[in-house]
Design a protein around this motif. Structure first.
Motif, short mmCIF file in Angstrom:
data_model
loop_
_atom_site.label_atom_id
_atom_site.label_comp_id
_atom_site.label_asym_id
_atom_site.label_seq_id
_atom_site.Cartn_x
_atom_site.Cartn_y
_atom_site.Cartn_z
N ARG A 139 -35.95 28.31 -5.90
CA ARG A 139 -35.26 27.20 -6.55
C ARG A 139 -33.89 26.92 -5.94
O ARG A 139 -33.23 27.82 -5.44
N LEU A 140 -33.52 25.66 -6.01
CA LEU A 140 -32.14 25.23 -5.75
C LEU A 140 -31.52 24.92 -7.10
O LEU A 140 -31.98 24.01 -7.81
N GLY A 141 -30.51 25.68 -7.47
CA GLY A 141 -29.84 25.45 -8.74
C GLY A 141 -28.65 24.52 -8.56
O GLY A 141 -27.92 24.62 -7.57
N PHE A 142 -28.44 23.62 -9.53
CA PHE A 142 -27.37 22.63 -9.44
C PHE A 142 -26.48 22.70 -10.66
O PHE A 142 -26.96 22.76 -11.80
N ALA A 183 -25.22 31.23 -17.55
CA ALA A 183 -24.53 29.94 -17.50
C ALA A 183 -25.58 28.84 -17.53
O ALA A 183 -26.64 28.97 -16.93
N ARG A 184 -25.27 27.77 -18.23
CA ARG A 184 -26.20 26.64 -18.26
C ARG A 184 -25.92 25.74 -17.07
O ARG A 184 -24.80 25.25 -16.88
N LEU A 185 -26.94 25.53 -16.25
CA LEU A 185 -26.83 24.62 -15.12
C LEU A 185 -27.43 23.27 -15.47
O LEU A 185 -28.19 23.14 -16.44
N ALA A 186 -27.13 22.28 -14.65
CA ALA A 186 -27.69 20.95 -14.87
C ALA A 186 -29.20 20.95 -14.70
O ALA A 186 -29.91 20.18 -15.34
N GLY A 187 -29.68 21.83 -13.83
CA GLY A 187 -31.11 21.93 -13.59
C GLY A 187 -31.38 22.52 -12.23
O GLY A 187 -30.48 23.08 -11.58
N ALA A 188 -32.63 22.41 -11.78
CA ALA A 188 -33.01 23.01 -10.51
C ALA A 188 -34.12 22.20 -9.86
O ALA A 188 -34.90 21.52 -10.53
N LEU A 286 -37.00 34.55 -9.46
CA LEU A 286 -37.24 33.97 -8.15
C LEU A 286 -35.91 33.76 -7.43
O LEU A 286 -34.87 33.60 -8.07
N PRO A 287 -35.94 33.73 -6.10
CA PRO A 287 -34.70 33.44 -5.36
C PRO A 287 -34.15 32.08 -5.76
O PRO A 287 -34.91 31.14 -6.04
N MET A 288 -32.82 31.97 -5.76
CA MET A 288 -32.19 30.70 -6.08
C MET A 288 -31.00 30.47 -5.17
O MET A 288 -30.13 31.35 -5.02
N LEU A 289 -30.97 29.30 -4.57
CA LEU A 289 -29.81 28.84 -3.82
C LEU A 289 -28.88 28.12 -4.79
O LEU A 289 -29.30 27.14 -5.43
N ASP A 290 -27.66 28.61 -4.92
CA ASP A 290 -26.64 27.89 -5.67
C ASP A 290 -26.17 26.76 -4.75
O ASP A 290 -25.27 26.93 -3.93
N ALA A 291 -26.81 25.61 -4.87
CA ALA A 291 -26.72 24.58 -3.85
C ALA A 291 -25.33 24.00 -3.68
O ALA A 291 -24.97 23.56 -2.59
N GLU A 292 -24.53 24.00 -4.73
CA GLU A 292 -23.19 23.41 -4.63
C GLU A 292 -22.13 24.42 -4.24
O GLU A 292 -20.99 24.02 -3.98
N ARG A 293 -22.49 25.69 -4.17
CA ARG A 293 -21.54 26.71 -3.74
C ARG A 293 -21.93 27.35 -2.41
O ARG A 293 -21.09 27.94 -1.76
#
Length: 411
Positions: A139-142, A183-188, A286-293
């Protein structure tokens, strides 16, 4: 048995080249200074990236360029003493990233990526490594809706053009899928096709063991000793000199030094990266890219692995893990991060070319010498693909992918 091929470099690319040759009945020696899979192939996010149909382009937005120049983000760092050597290569990288030039590069790149799962699948099955692999994507987390919407539009375009699948999760769905997030993210954006590996170095080791089972020979030796000898190639190893008709340079970030010694001027450069493991918290499924960081959090056998982006520095320069420190702070905003497993973070090097495509094929001025390097961020993904392509070229078979776009003569 006389050796047909020397493969120099026992990372994912070299190991797969040796294995693909051995599977076709060739006598092969795999030579490295270290044990297989201990360098670049060990320190990555462990994702076989089927969705990575387009390579990483140089940023075109001036805001992103200024962020890099002033070291504002996590994703890029640099050493000032490395800039005189790397700046001309980065200028060519920027030039290749302009939209008219990038489009054909991406098409060539996608023709390799499209085979990554099928080629890995064959080797995983033969090597008995299926327990290392999870086939659920990543996932890419945003953190913001705007960034999520931008990524969703690009993903829809890639799915239409290349057939790579994705799904969108809003904040509630992501929280349910990953209860370890505090933390609550906008989505993924969930890329559905990629596979994740719980121990990247172990997968390389399994491939090398399969190579040995097929009669392959692994030797400790220094690729710098390679020289032409009697119509073939010779390298010095701890077991004595090894001679073969063919030699493959699959040295990743160290390919530039040896090819320069042999008289080639290839526009290669190196990006460094760091990782560290943390064990004890709930972590992610699952792996997650913190896309904005610009960091990846990946569940591994050794713990939660935090990886960084790119650092431009000389090979062998002292470690400067400022990106990892920032990445750790950003990761703690998302998950409970316990104490690190390692006393010091791991540091490795990625081999890059100015046009983002690997170099695969014959050396133009030396009979029996072959190149397989420059895979940048995707050596782990593309090892079995480029290994098969080179094996077919060495034995004169019909290549399953047109090799012309990856020839060193393009420079």
């Amino acid at each position: 048995m006389p050796t047909d091929v020397l493969v120099l470099g026992a990372g994912m690319v070299g190991a797969c080249t040796a294995l693909q040759l051995a599977r076709r009945g060739h006598s092969v020696a795999l030579v490295d200074r270290q044990a297989p899979g201990r360098e670049t192939s060990y320190g990555n996010a462990g994702i076989i990236q089927r969705e990575a149909v387009e390579p990483y382009a140089f940023p075109r937005e001036w805001s992103a360029v200024f962020d890099v120049a002033f070291k504002r983000g996590i994703d890029v760092n640099y050493h000032f003493d490395a800039l005189p050597a790397v700046a001309p290569r980065l200028a060519r990288y920027w030039h290749a990233s302009t939209p008219p030039r990038y489009a054909p590069i991406a098409r060539d790149y996608s023709r390799l990526i499209e085979h990554c799962l099928t080629e890995h699948d064959v080797l995983i099955a033969e090597s008995g490594a299926s327990e290392l692999v999870r086939k659920e994507g990543y996932r890419l987390g945003f953190r913001t809706e705007a960034a999520l919407n931008t990524a969703a539009a690009r993903a829809a375009d890639l799915q239409q053009r290349y057939g790579v699948r994705h799904a969108l999760l809003d904040g509630d769905a992501l929280a349910q899928a990953e209860p370890g997030l505090h933390a609550r993210l906008a989505g993924a954006l969930h890329w559905l096709d990629p596979w994740s590996v719980s121990d990247p170095g172990a997968l390389v080791e399994r491939y090398v063991q399969r190579f040995i089972d097929l009669g392959g020979h692994v030797a400790r030796g220094d690729a710098a000793s390679l020289r032409a000898d009697g119509g073939g190639w010779l390298v010095q190893t701890a077991d004595g000199p090894l001679h073969a008709r063919h030699a493959v340079i699959a040295l990743g970030p160290w390919a530039g030094e040896l090819t320069t010694t042999l008289g080639y001027k290839l526009p290669l450069f190196v990006k460094r990266g760091y990782h560290r493991h943390y064990r004890g918290g709930p972590g992610l499924r699952l792996p997650m890219l913190d896309a904005e960081r610009g960091l990846v959090i990946a569940p591994m056998a050794a713990g939660m692995r935090i990886t960084t982006g790119a650092e431009f520095a000389r090979i062998g320069a002292p470690s400067t893990p400022v990106q990892l420190d920032k990445a750790e702070q950003a990761a703690r905003e998302l998950i409970a991060l316990p104490e690190p497993v390692e006393a010091e973070p791991w540091l490795g090097n990625r081999p890059c070319t100015v046009d983002m495509k690997p170099v695969i094929g014959p050396a133009p001025r030396h009979s029996g010498l072959w190149f397989n390097f420059g895979h940048s961020h995707q050596g782990f993904t593309l090892g079995p693909v480029s290994g098969r392509l080179l094996a077919e070229m060495i034995e004169g078979a019909e290549p399953f992918v047109d090799p012309a776009p990856y020839a060193s003569t393009r420079f």
